[in-house]
Write an enzyme that holds these catalytic residues in place. Structure first.
Site, PDB file in Angstrom:
ATOM      1  N   CYS A 105       0.861  -1.169   0.000  1.00  0.00           N
ATOM      2  CA  CYS A 105       0.000   0.000   0.000  1.00  0.00           C
ATOM      3  C   CYS A 105       0.902   1.225   0.000  1.00  0.00           C
ATOM      4  CB  CYS A 105      -0.970  -0.022   1.177  1.00  0.00           C
ATOM      5  SG  CYS A 105      -0.177   0.108   2.790  1.00  0.00           S
ATOM      6  N   HIS A 162      -3.839   9.900   5.241  1.00  0.00           N
ATOM      7  CA  HIS A 162      -4.245   8.490   5.223  1.00  0.00           C
ATOM      8  C   HIS A 162      -5.587   8.376   5.945  1.00  0.00           C
ATOM      9  CE1 HIS A 162      -4.260   4.163   5.909  1.00  0.00           C
ATOM     10  NE2 HIS A 162      -3.221   4.043   5.093  1.00  0.00           N
TER      11      HIS A 162
END
Length: 635
Positions: free
Chosen positions: A26, A560
């Site tokens: 990721c 995030h």
């Protein structure tokens, strides 16, 4: 390899490659699925140089690396011999839709070969140009060697596409190349000499002479040189067949029996069914696009010219490139790409207008390299760095491209090869037998008109005259309220409405420790992420849960959304921008469903951090309740 030792140590300490079921990445970490997590040396990994920390969540063994995780991932995959999987395919899981899937497939297959294809086209074009200028004859050795250099990739195109296509579909590269090579095997072309045994579909538009059979079944021999569609379909079926055989063939003989059976099935199937059907479809498609063009070439040129750059921005141009390649292969020429040839020159003219008119030193500095690269057909610096953020110059460049496309359509310009970009594309319009003619002349007129329109209109109307407003203010719109701010220091606004908190209070150890960046966390009260700065989207993770923005001042910002939300595979997240896009402060970037995310078991607490924090002395707000647009971080 830069990260070779790190990758070796990581593989060894997750229990060896035999303990790895799969690995993806990721935005900051490697995500392993291990057969036995007990075999992993977690303490060793945590203390390893280059590893931030190790986390276990959602059945994944996560090795946190930081922003350079894509490079480490690539090395891990190469050294471990793992199957390469993109984060999109492995983690997003969301349906893209038929059209988006088609665009993704086409771009993945053609992108790796575009550079060498453009270079080969340039060589072919210049070879034709030099012959037409009388520098040497088309019977000379110089011509023959240069023609071989320029023509090889096009003649053996199925081999190249066999590699890239089967890679996209998850098969073995060399099996794809072997299928492509069979399609252009020289000995087969000689079998069409002489009278056929009989004609299949005689009396129809698909009448096909049969010279050979395979196990009694008729084989329709066709020329697959330079073809596109047959090998892509064959590679797709090849990957499926190969993966099926992998499941049933014993491991001890898998290395040679899987390709053995795969080739025995796919190659005959391609000659018997896939090749003929795909080739007929390609011929019909080429004829159809040519018919539409002939019905109204001017309108076709206006439309394609005007929207080509928009298509490129959204990746939609990949739906047209194969048509052009197919037209050249089946018809010997193409008129589609001729209508968009002027677009890069219109864009370059607009950049020149900005360069000469603007008073901003930063814009002037950016315009010079953007203009130079634009002349050679590379317009990304111009689009993303200058004209699109300014809006008016981009619209003007589309107008210039539309006029240039209409000229090409009116003159019926044809390209005879898929050649280079920018000025290197001009040889594409030289007739291979007749030399420089009306196609070349009309294409030159089209690009000059497009360039002049882009330049003049941008110079007159595309650049703001208010120097101070252009240089010192940034317009920010949040909840219908507009404020102006002088850009002097690094100022990061809150991207959310919600409650601010120290990073140390969040549950993710990697962010809480501050090693991934300095900043704050926010508990959003509304599922909207607004851009906290003006800058460029440097990273947009495919699942839309994380975004990186590089500010105009050079700060690298990472946001995030939530903790471990990558596991949602993109569900409940909707992005309104793309990676590489220019964004302005206050612009809505991502929508997300807070309640749905929480219901799925994931917190929405969001770190907002500066990853290159060592370059700044950061001060964070002490406010608890914060609104989007409020000051969050300042240097």
């Amino acid at each position: 390899m830069k990260y070779e030792q790190l990758a070796k140590d990581i593989i060894a300490n997750v229990g060896g490659k035999e303990n790895v079921s799969s690995v993806v990445h990721c935005i900051t970490r490697l995500r392993f699925r291990l057969k036995d997590e007990g075999k992993a040396n977690t303490d060793v990994l945590k203390n390893m140089d280059g590893v931030v920390t190790v986390m276990k969540s959602g059945g994944q063994y996560q090795v946190v690396i930081g922003n350079h995780v894509p490079d480490v991932y690539k090395t891990v995959v190469e050294l471990g011999g793992f199957q390469t999987q993109s984060p999109v395919e492995e983690e997003s899981g969301k349906k893209q839709g038929v059209f988006n899937s088609f665009i993704d497939i086409i771009s993945s297959i053609f992108t790796p070969v575009l550079g060498v294809m453009a270079a080969s086209g340039m060589i072919k074009g210049f070879n034709a140009l030099f012959v037409s200028l009388g520098l040497y004859a088309n019977t000379s050795g110089t011509y023959s060697i240069l023609n071989a250099v320029g023509d090889a990739i096009f003649y053996f195109f199925p081999i190249f596409l066999g590699y890239t296509a089967i890679k996209k579909f998850g098969g073995s590269h060399f099996i794809g190349m072997a299928i492509g090579a069979a399609l252009v095997y020289p000995a087969l072309s000689g079998l069409t000499a002489g009278d056929p045994k009989y004609t299949l579909f005689e009396g129809t538009m698909f009448a096909s002479p049969i010279h050979i059979t395979f196990l009694g079944m008729p084989v329709i021999l066709m020329s697959y040189a330079s073809s596109v569609i047959p090998i892509i379909l064959a590679a797709y079926f090849g990957a499926k067949v190969e993966n099926w055989f992998k499941k049933i063939v014993p491991d001890v003989v898998k290395a040679f029996l899987v390709p053995f059976f795969t080739l025995l099935v796919v190659v005959p199937l391609t000659f018997l069914v896939i090749g003929p059907v795909a080739t007929w479809a390609g011929q019909l498609l080429g004829q159809f696009t040519l018919l539409i063009y002939n019905l109204s070439p001017i309108i076709a040129g206006l439309f394609l010219g005007a929207f080509w750059q928009v298509f490129v921005i959204f990746g939609l141009h990949w739906g047209l490139v194969p048509l052009a390649i197919n037209n050249v292969a089946t018809l010997g020429f193409d008129s589609i790409l001729a209508t968009i040839f002027a677009a890069s020159f219109a864009q370059t003219g607009a950049v020149l207008g900005v360069w000469l008119k603007t008073k901003q030193q930063k814009l002037k500095t950016l315009s010079i390299p953007a203009f130079i690269s634009g002349i050679f057909g590379v317009t990304e610096p111009a689009i993303y760095g200058i004209t699109l953020p300014m809006k008016k110059p981009f619209i003007i460049s589309c107008i210039g491209a539309a006029v240039g496309g209409a000229i090409a359509g009116f003159a019926g310009v044809k390209g005879y090869i898929i050649g280079g970009l920018g000025i290197f594309g001009l040889p594409s319009y030289i007739h291979p037998e007749n030399g420089v003619g009306s196609d070349f002349i009309a294409s030159v007129i089209g690009i000059l008109v497009a360039f002049v329109i882009g330049f003049v209109l941008t110079y007159l109307f595309g650049v703001s005259k208010d120097k101070n407003a252009a240089e010192t203010t940034v317009k920010t719109t949040v909840e219908a309220k507009t404020t102006q701010m002088k850009v002097e220091n690094l100022v990061i606004a809150s991207p959310f409405n919600g409650e601010a908190m120290p990073l140390s209070e969040i549950k993710d150890a990697a962010f809480a420790s501050g090693v991934l960046g300095k900043g704050l966390a926010i508990e959003p009260s509304e599922g909207k992420l607004y851009s906290p700065v003006s800058g460029t989207v440097s990273v947009l993770f495919p699942t839309n849960h994380a975004i990186g923005i590089t500010t105009d001042d050079g700060a690298e910002l990472l946001i995030h959304i939530g903790m471990d939300t990558v596991q949602l595979n993109g569900k409940h997240f909707t992005a309104h921008i793309a990676q590489g896009a220019r964004v302005e402060k206050g612009q809505i970037l991502i929508d997300f469903d807070i309640e749905a995310i929480k219901a799925a078991g994931y917190p929405v607490t969001t770190p907002v951090v500066i990853t290159n924090y060592d370059q700044y002395k950061l001060v964070t707000t002490d406010k608890k309740q914060i609104k989007a647009g409020d000051l969050l971080i300042q240097a």
